[in-house]
Design an enzyme around this catalytic site. Sequence first.
Site, PDB file in Angstrom:
ATOM      1  N   LYS A 159       0.858  -1.183   0.000  1.00  0.00           N
ATOM      2  CA  LYS A 159       0.000   0.000   0.000  1.00  0.00           C
ATOM      3  C   LYS A 159       0.891   1.228   0.000  1.00  0.00           C
ATOM      4  O   LYS A 159       1.984   1.206   0.572  1.00  0.00           O
ATOM      5  CB  LYS A 159      -0.916  -0.016   1.220  1.00  0.00           C
ATOM      6  CG  LYS A 159      -1.997  -1.096   1.166  1.00  0.00           C
ATOM      7  CD  LYS A 159      -2.526  -1.452   2.532  1.00  0.00           C
ATOM      8  CE  LYS A 159      -1.571  -2.374   3.248  1.00  0.00           C
ATOM      9  NZ  LYS A 159      -2.103  -2.883   4.530  1.00  0.00           N
ATOM     10  N   TYR A 200       8.731  -5.333  24.117  1.00  0.00           N
ATOM     11  CA  TYR A 200       9.513  -6.521  23.795  1.00  0.00           C
ATOM     12  C   TYR A 200      10.935  -6.417  24.353  1.00  0.00           C
ATOM     13  O   TYR A 200      11.585  -5.375  24.214  1.00  0.00           O
ATOM     14  CB  TYR A 200       9.603  -6.698  22.281  1.00  0.00           C
ATOM     15  CG  TYR A 200       8.457  -7.448  21.638  1.00  0.00           C
ATOM     16  CD1 TYR A 200       7.151  -7.361  22.118  1.00  0.00           C
ATOM     17  CD2 TYR A 200       8.672  -8.251  20.516  1.00  0.00           C
ATOM     18  CE1 TYR A 200       6.113  -8.038  21.504  1.00  0.00           C
ATOM     19  CE2 TYR A 200       7.634  -8.925  19.897  1.00  0.00           C
ATOM     20  CZ  TYR A 200       6.356  -8.822  20.398  1.00  0.00           C
ATOM     21  OH  TYR A 200       5.330  -9.497  19.790  1.00  0.00           O
ATOM     22  N   ASP A 241       4.691  -3.114  11.520  1.00  0.00           N
ATOM     23  CA  ASP A 241       3.358  -2.544  11.355  1.00  0.00           C
ATOM     24  C   ASP A 241       2.715  -2.269  12.709  1.00  0.00           C
ATOM     25  O   ASP A 241       2.049  -1.232  12.900  1.00  0.00           O
ATOM     26  CB  ASP A 241       2.477  -3.458  10.497  1.00  0.00           C
ATOM     27  CG  ASP A 241       2.535  -4.920  10.907  1.00  0.00           C
ATOM     28  OD1 ASP A 241       3.380  -5.292  11.755  1.00  0.00           O
ATOM     29  OD2 ASP A 241       1.730  -5.708  10.374  1.00  0.00           O
ATOM     30  N   ARG A 242       2.927  -3.159  13.672  1.00  0.00           N
ATOM     31  CA  ARG A 242       2.419  -2.928  15.023  1.00  0.00           C
ATOM     32  C   ARG A 242       3.119  -1.738  15.672  1.00  0.00           C
ATOM     33  O   ARG A 242       2.483  -0.923  16.341  1.00  0.00           O
ATOM     34  CB  ARG A 242       2.600  -4.183  15.871  1.00  0.00           C
ATOM     35  CG  ARG A 242       1.786  -5.386  15.369  1.00  0.00           C
ATOM     36  CD  ARG A 242       2.190  -6.667  16.070  1.00  0.00           C
ATOM     37  NE  ARG A 242       1.893  -6.612  17.502  1.00  0.00           N
ATOM     38  CZ  ARG A 242       2.410  -7.466  18.386  1.00  0.00           C
ATOM     39  NH1 ARG A 242       3.266  -8.412  17.985  1.00  0.00           N
ATOM     40  NH2 ARG A 242       2.097  -7.362  19.667  1.00  0.00           N
TER      41      ARG A 242
END
Length: 231
Positions: free
Chosen positions: A13, A82, A91-92
Site C-alpha cells: 500500500k 519486547y 506494522d504494530r
Amino acid sequence: MYLLLDIGNTREKAALFDQGEIRTLSHLTADTLKTLPLAAVYFACVADDSRLSALQKRLALDHLPWHQISSQAKAFGVTNSYAEPQRLGVDRWLGLLAASRLYRGQSVMIVDAGTALTIDWLDKEGNHLGGWIMPGLRLQQQSVVQQTAKVFNTEPIDAQLLPGTETVSCLQNGCLAALTGAIRQGWLLEKAQVLVFTGGDAPSLISYLPDLDISPEPLLIFQGLARYIDQ
C-alpha cells in the site's frame, strides 16, 4: 513530498506525505510516480527481501534515498514492551507511534485486521503493554480447509454472528465469532480508553461490533511512518 510504503505479506500500500497531509495512492506504478517531486521513500516491510527488491526495480526510484523503518526500543515517547524490540512487527510498532500522537494522553487498544489480526495496548504514558496475534478472517478459514478432509469453503465470505446450518456457514460464522470474541475479550480487560481499528478487514469487523465505540483509522500505519519525517 515523500512516498510512504507499507509492504505487507499479500500486497503493498502506498501514500504521499506532503506538508503534514497524507494522501493514499490507488495505483502504484513507475508512471504514476515519475512526475511527482519526491524527496525520499520511507517504508515498512514485513515481506521478504526478494519482494522488496522487485518493488524497487518496478518503481524505478533508484535515484531516491530509501529509508526502511524498523521497530525500536523507544521512539517519540513510545516504549516497546519486547525484550528484543526489533522482533515486534514493524506494522504494530508504527500503529503504536501513530496512536500515541492521535490520542495523546489517552490509553489505546489498537486492532489491525489484515492477513493476521493483531491487538496491541498502549497506556497513556506511551508504554506498550503487549498484544495478541491471531490468524485473520481468511487465514483462519484457509487453515481449517487445508488441514481437514471434509471441510470446504466458498468465496466471497458472507459471515454472520449466527449458528451455521451447513459447512460453509459454520466455518465462516465460526471464524468471525472467534475474531469478534477476541476483540470483545481484549476490550473487557479495561486497559484502554480508546478503541482504534485499522487494516483491510476493519470495516467489515466494525459492522459486527455496533455496540463498541470504535475509532476507524485507515491511515494509521502511514501516520506512524510519517512521524519519522514530521518530527
